[in-house]
Scaffold this active site. Structure first.
Site, PDB file in Angstrom:
ATOM      1  N   HIS A  81      22.523 -48.161  27.619  1.00  0.00           N
ATOM      2  CA  HIS A  81      21.127 -47.901  27.237  1.00  0.00           C
ATOM      3  C   HIS A  81      20.857 -46.738  26.295  1.00  0.00           C
ATOM      4  O   HIS A  81      19.748 -46.636  25.779  1.00  0.00           O
ATOM      5  CB  HIS A  81      20.279 -47.717  28.497  1.00  0.00           C
ATOM      6  CG  HIS A  81      20.339 -48.889  29.413  1.00  0.00           C
ATOM      7  ND1 HIS A  81      19.843 -50.131  29.072  1.00  0.00           N
ATOM      8  CD2 HIS A  81      20.876 -49.031  30.650  1.00  0.00           C
ATOM      9  CE1 HIS A  81      20.067 -50.975  30.070  1.00  0.00           C
ATOM     10  NE2 HIS A  81      20.695 -50.335  31.032  1.00  0.00           N
ATOM     11  N   HIS A 124      19.903 -46.723  36.053  1.00  0.00           N
ATOM     12  CA  HIS A 124      19.463 -48.111  35.877  1.00  0.00           C
ATOM     13  C   HIS A 124      18.194 -48.119  35.037  1.00  0.00           C
ATOM     14  O   HIS A 124      17.303 -47.311  35.262  1.00  0.00           O
ATOM     15  CB  HIS A 124      19.201 -48.733  37.259  1.00  0.00           C
ATOM     16  CG  HIS A 124      18.400 -49.993  37.225  1.00  0.00           C
ATOM     17  ND1 HIS A 124      18.921 -51.198  36.795  1.00  0.00           N
ATOM     18  CD2 HIS A 124      17.109 -50.247  37.566  1.00  0.00           C
ATOM     19  CE1 HIS A 124      17.962 -52.130  36.871  1.00  0.00           C
ATOM     20  NE2 HIS A 124      16.866 -51.570  37.335  1.00  0.00           N
TER      21      HIS A 124
END
Length: 122
Positions: A11, A117
Site C-alpha cells: 500500500h 491493513h
C-alpha cells in the site's frame, strides 16, 4: 514478512505523489508481487510519507468492515491510487484500471500503532 511490512509493500508508494500514467497499476501491482499465483482484484496505493500514514493510527477510531474495532480514519484527504482489475483480464496477464483519488483512508492498526491493513477510503 510481518503484517506491517506487508502493508508497506502492498500500500505505500512514497516515491510518487500520484500515479504517473494509466499504466501505473499494471506496473506497480506486478512490481509489488500482487500478481503471483493470482491477480489481486483490488488494491490501493498511498502517496504520502510513512509518518503521515502511521499518524492515522492516532486519529479517529472507527469500526472495520469485518467488525473489528482497531480501524482508524485519517483526519485529512490523502493522495491515493486505486487499482481495480479489469473485467477482461485473466491471470497471468493481470490488467488494472488506475484511478487517482484524494480521499480519507481507513486503516487497521496493531501494536505500537502501526498500520497493518488497508480497510477502505471514504
Amino acid at each position: 514478512e510481518t503484517p506491517a511490512e506487508k502493508f508497506q509493500r502492498q500500500h505505500m508508494d512514497t516515491e510518487h505523489s500520484t500515479a504517473s500514467s494509466s499504466n501505473y497499476c499494471n506496473l506497480m501491482m506486478k512490481a509489488r508481487d500482487m500478481t503471483s499465483g493470482r491477480c489481486k482484484p483490488l488494491n490501493t496505493f498511498i502517496h504520502e510519507p510513512k509518518s503521515v500514514v502511521d499518524a492515522v493510527c492516532h486519529q479517529e477510531n472507527v469500526t472495520c468492515k469485518n467488525g473489528r474495532t482497531n480501524c482508524y480514519k485519517s483526519n485529512s484527504r490523502l493522495s491515493i491510487t486505486n487499482c481495480r482489475q479489469t473485467g477482461a483480464s485473466k491471470y497471468p496477464n493481470c490488467q488494472y484500471e488506475t484511478s487517482n483519488l484524494n480521499k480519507q483512508i481507513i486503516v487497521a492498526c496493531e501494536g505500537q500503532y502501526v498500520p497493518v491493513h488497508f480497510d477502505a477510503y471514504v
